[in-house]
Design an enzyme around this catalytic site. Sequence first.
Site, mmCIF file in Angstrom:
data_model
loop_
_atom_site.group_PDB
_atom_site.id
_atom_site.type_symbol
_atom_site.label_atom_id
_atom_site.label_comp_id
_atom_site.label_asym_id
_atom_site.label_seq_id
_atom_site.Cartn_x
_atom_site.Cartn_y
_atom_site.Cartn_z
ATOM 1 N N ARG A 165 0.829 -1.221 0.000
ATOM 2 C CA ARG A 165 0.000 0.000 0.000
ATOM 3 C C ARG A 165 0.863 1.272 0.000
ATOM 4 O O ARG A 165 0.529 2.267 0.652
ATOM 5 C CB ARG A 165 -0.953 0.028 1.198
ATOM 6 C CG ARG A 165 -1.978 -1.041 1.204
ATOM 7 C CD ARG A 165 -2.903 -0.992 -0.006
ATOM 8 N NE ARG A 165 -3.785 -2.133 0.040
ATOM 9 C CZ ARG A 165 -3.468 -3.348 -0.430
ATOM 10 N NH1 ARG A 165 -2.285 -3.540 -1.034
ATOM 11 N NH2 ARG A 165 -4.291 -4.353 -0.350
ATOM 12 N N SER A 238 -10.628 -0.007 3.472
ATOM 13 C CA SER A 238 -9.825 -0.200 4.690
ATOM 14 C C SER A 238 -9.303 1.132 5.199
ATOM 15 O O SER A 238 -8.661 1.860 4.450
ATOM 16 C CB SER A 238 -8.618 -1.098 4.401
ATOM 17 O OG SER A 238 -9.061 -2.300 3.838
ATOM 18 N N GLU A 334 -4.390 3.952 6.107
ATOM 19 C CA GLU A 334 -4.026 3.637 4.723
ATOM 20 C C GLU A 334 -4.338 4.827 3.817
ATOM 21 O O GLU A 334 -3.703 5.042 2.794
ATOM 22 C CB GLU A 334 -4.845 2.405 4.279
ATOM 23 C CG GLU A 334 -4.558 1.961 2.877
ATOM 24 C CD GLU A 334 -5.485 0.845 2.405
ATOM 25 O OE1 GLU A 334 -5.447 -0.248 2.995
ATOM 26 O OE2 GLU A 334 -6.234 1.077 1.440
HETATM 27 C C1 FAD Z 1 -15.367 0.223 -0.800
HETATM 28 C C2 FAD Z 1 -13.877 0.416 -1.031
HETATM 29 C C3 FAD Z 1 -13.063 -0.675 -1.221
HETATM 30 C C4 FAD Z 1 -11.687 -0.506 -1.446
HETATM 31 N N1 FAD Z 1 -10.919 -1.616 -1.647
HETATM 32 C C5 FAD Z 1 -9.598 -1.492 -1.872
HETATM 33 C C6 FAD Z 1 -8.788 -2.647 -2.092
HETATM 34 O O1 FAD Z 1 -9.267 -3.766 -2.108
HETATM 35 N N2 FAD Z 1 -7.467 -2.460 -2.304
HETATM 36 C C7 FAD Z 1 -6.902 -1.226 -2.330
HETATM 37 O O2 FAD Z 1 -5.687 -1.142 -2.532
HETATM 38 N N3 FAD Z 1 -7.647 -0.112 -2.132
HETATM 39 C C8 FAD Z 1 -8.974 -0.213 -1.907
HETATM 40 N N4 FAD Z 1 -9.746 0.909 -1.704
HETATM 41 C C9 FAD Z 1 -9.109 2.228 -1.693
HETATM 42 C C10 FAD Z 1 -9.219 2.972 -3.051
HETATM 43 O O3 FAD Z 1 -10.214 2.412 -3.860
HETATM 44 C C11 FAD Z 1 -7.900 2.954 -3.812
HETATM 45 O O4 FAD Z 1 -6.865 3.491 -3.042
HETATM 46 C C12 FAD Z 1 -7.998 3.739 -5.123
HETATM 47 O O5 FAD Z 1 -6.860 3.522 -5.899
HETATM 48 C C13 FAD Z 1 -8.184 5.234 -4.901
HETATM 49 O O6 FAD Z 1 -8.515 5.802 -6.131
HETATM 50 P P1 FAD Z 1 -9.152 7.249 -6.223
HETATM 51 O O7 FAD Z 1 -9.162 7.638 -7.659
HETATM 52 O O8 FAD Z 1 -10.437 7.283 -5.535
HETATM 53 O O9 FAD Z 1 -8.050 8.101 -5.457
HETATM 54 P P2 FAD Z 1 -8.263 9.324 -4.462
HETATM 55 O O10 FAD Z 1 -8.897 8.845 -3.219
HETATM 56 O O11 FAD Z 1 -8.912 10.456 -5.163
HETATM 57 O O12 FAD Z 1 -6.740 9.700 -4.152
HETATM 58 C C14 FAD Z 1 -5.917 8.809 -3.458
HETATM 59 C C15 FAD Z 1 -4.492 9.342 -3.486
HETATM 60 O O13 FAD Z 1 -3.987 9.320 -4.807
HETATM 61 C C16 FAD Z 1 -3.620 10.638 -5.216
HETATM 62 N N5 FAD Z 1 -3.971 10.752 -6.632
HETATM 63 C C17 FAD Z 1 -5.183 10.477 -7.187
HETATM 64 N N6 FAD Z 1 -5.102 10.621 -8.531
HETATM 65 C C18 FAD Z 1 -3.835 10.996 -8.812
HETATM 66 C C19 FAD Z 1 -3.138 11.319 -10.029
HETATM 67 N N7 FAD Z 1 -3.723 11.264 -11.217
HETATM 68 N N8 FAD Z 1 -1.833 11.692 -9.923
HETATM 69 C C20 FAD Z 1 -1.203 11.741 -8.722
HETATM 70 N N9 FAD Z 1 -1.816 11.450 -7.565
HETATM 71 C C21 FAD Z 1 -3.115 11.075 -7.607
HETATM 72 C C22 FAD Z 1 -4.380 11.578 -4.324
HETATM 73 O O14 FAD Z 1 -3.738 12.837 -4.193
HETATM 74 C C23 FAD Z 1 -4.370 10.787 -3.015
HETATM 75 O O15 FAD Z 1 -3.131 10.921 -2.366
HETATM 76 C C24 FAD Z 1 -11.122 0.785 -1.472
HETATM 77 C C25 FAD Z 1 -11.964 1.904 -1.291
HETATM 78 C C26 FAD Z 1 -13.327 1.729 -1.090
HETATM 79 C C27 FAD Z 1 -14.209 2.926 -0.934
#
Ligand code: FAD
Length: 338
Positions: A165, A238, A334
């Site tokens: 992570r 998580s 996380e």
């Molecule tokens: C129901 C649920 C289940 C989940 N299950 C998992 C799982 O099984 N495994 C797992 O690893 N994660 C899981 N996650 C967490 C999440 O889905 C991941 O971390 C996902 O990759 C976040 O994507 P996002 O676009 O929403 O990022 P955001 O939440 O918008 O951003 C997350 C981080 O990435 C940065 N960021 C976003 N886009 C960019 C970009 N283009 N360039 C640079 N930085 C960027 C942001 O600044 C921030 O630091 C889960 C979340 C939920 C709600």
Amino acid sequence: MEFSSDVNLQTLNTFGLACRARWFAAPTTLEQLQDLLKSAIFKQAARFLILGGGSNVLFLKDFDGCVITPHLYGLRLLESPGDEWLVEVGAGENWHSMVCTLMEQNLPGLENLALIPGTVGAAPVQNIGAYGLEIQERFAWLDALEIQTGKMCRFDLEACEFGYRSSVFKGVAAGRFIIMSVTLALPKTWKAVSHYADVDNALRQQGLSASPQNIFEIVVAARRSKLPDPRLMGNAGSFFKNPVMTQLQADALKTDYPSLPSYQQADGTVKLPAAWLIEQCGFKGVRRGAAGVHDRQALVLVNYGGATGEQLLSLAKEIQTEVHSRFGLMLEPELLIV
Ligand SMILES: Cc1cc2nc3c(=O)[nH]c(=O)nc-3n(C[C@H](O)[C@H](O)[C@H](O)COP(=O)(O)OP(=O)(O)OC[C@H]3O[C@@H](n4cnc5c(N)ncnc54)[C@H](O)[C@@H]3O)c2cc1C
């Protein structure tokens, strides 16, 4: 392209927290993004945040700065002379939709990572992982815009410094780059990743072959049964990472807690399920006003409606304190706390 002012972020974070951004923009091209970075608003802003689908952030209050959500789309199969199909995907694409599109095009390899919310651009940031697979195992390179110089940079597997992570984008490169596209490497000779107990057991119990589609369906069904859908109940998956330690440390804990589950890692370390630790401290299903711990998955904090980021953080701190005093382990969040 200009920033909009005072934008509501409630539908742009999966906790559904009512917060606002002083400035917000969703550029669709590199040129628009470069214009925004050169603008007076961006230069004078106290802070900025790159936001994808908002599924891994916790907003504590209104964001007094610039929020940029890259709406960069596209999926392209590149020339792939080696053992892997190289697929370049725009950072703004929805991760799960992309997994489905690739499956439909007979390009499997990401089925274990199905249904993870969020965008493709955010996936490398925390090296998303689930059901025995992490994105680093399907990763070729990514292209990112350096915010300070406006230059494009390529990060290969080594440069990303992937870990559990984590990646360089949560470390020394945090806040310095905007990921524009990710190039995935999908094996031309597909091999099932089915060692994870949930996948293995479901295949056996249902008498199914370990095909990409069957694994995809098992993962989707397992996730739907265990995790709350953010559209129905605000959450960010998580909240904490699973603690990782040496075998010696895990053995010491097991002396006091013989039923403590543990998972041996390839590098010899041991991972403990944070959900089990939280559950042992009696937090599963606990509510503090509108903030709570999910009743089926103790690792997931939920917003029952109207919770604030501060309330969720306060519950998270209560959990950390209790787990620490009982097990001597400090759980690490996380997600990104803003
Ligand atoms: C129901 C649920 C289940 C989940 N299950 C998992 C799982 O099984 N495994 C797992 O690893 N994660 C899981 N996650 C967490 C999440 O889905 C991941 O971390 C996902 O990759 C976040 O994507 P996002 O676009 O929403 O990022 P955001 O939440 O918008 O951003 C997350 C981080 O990435 C940065 N960021 C976003 N886009 C960019 C970009 N283009 N360039 C640079 N930085 C960027 C942001 O600044 C921030 O630091 C889960 C979340 C939920 C709600």
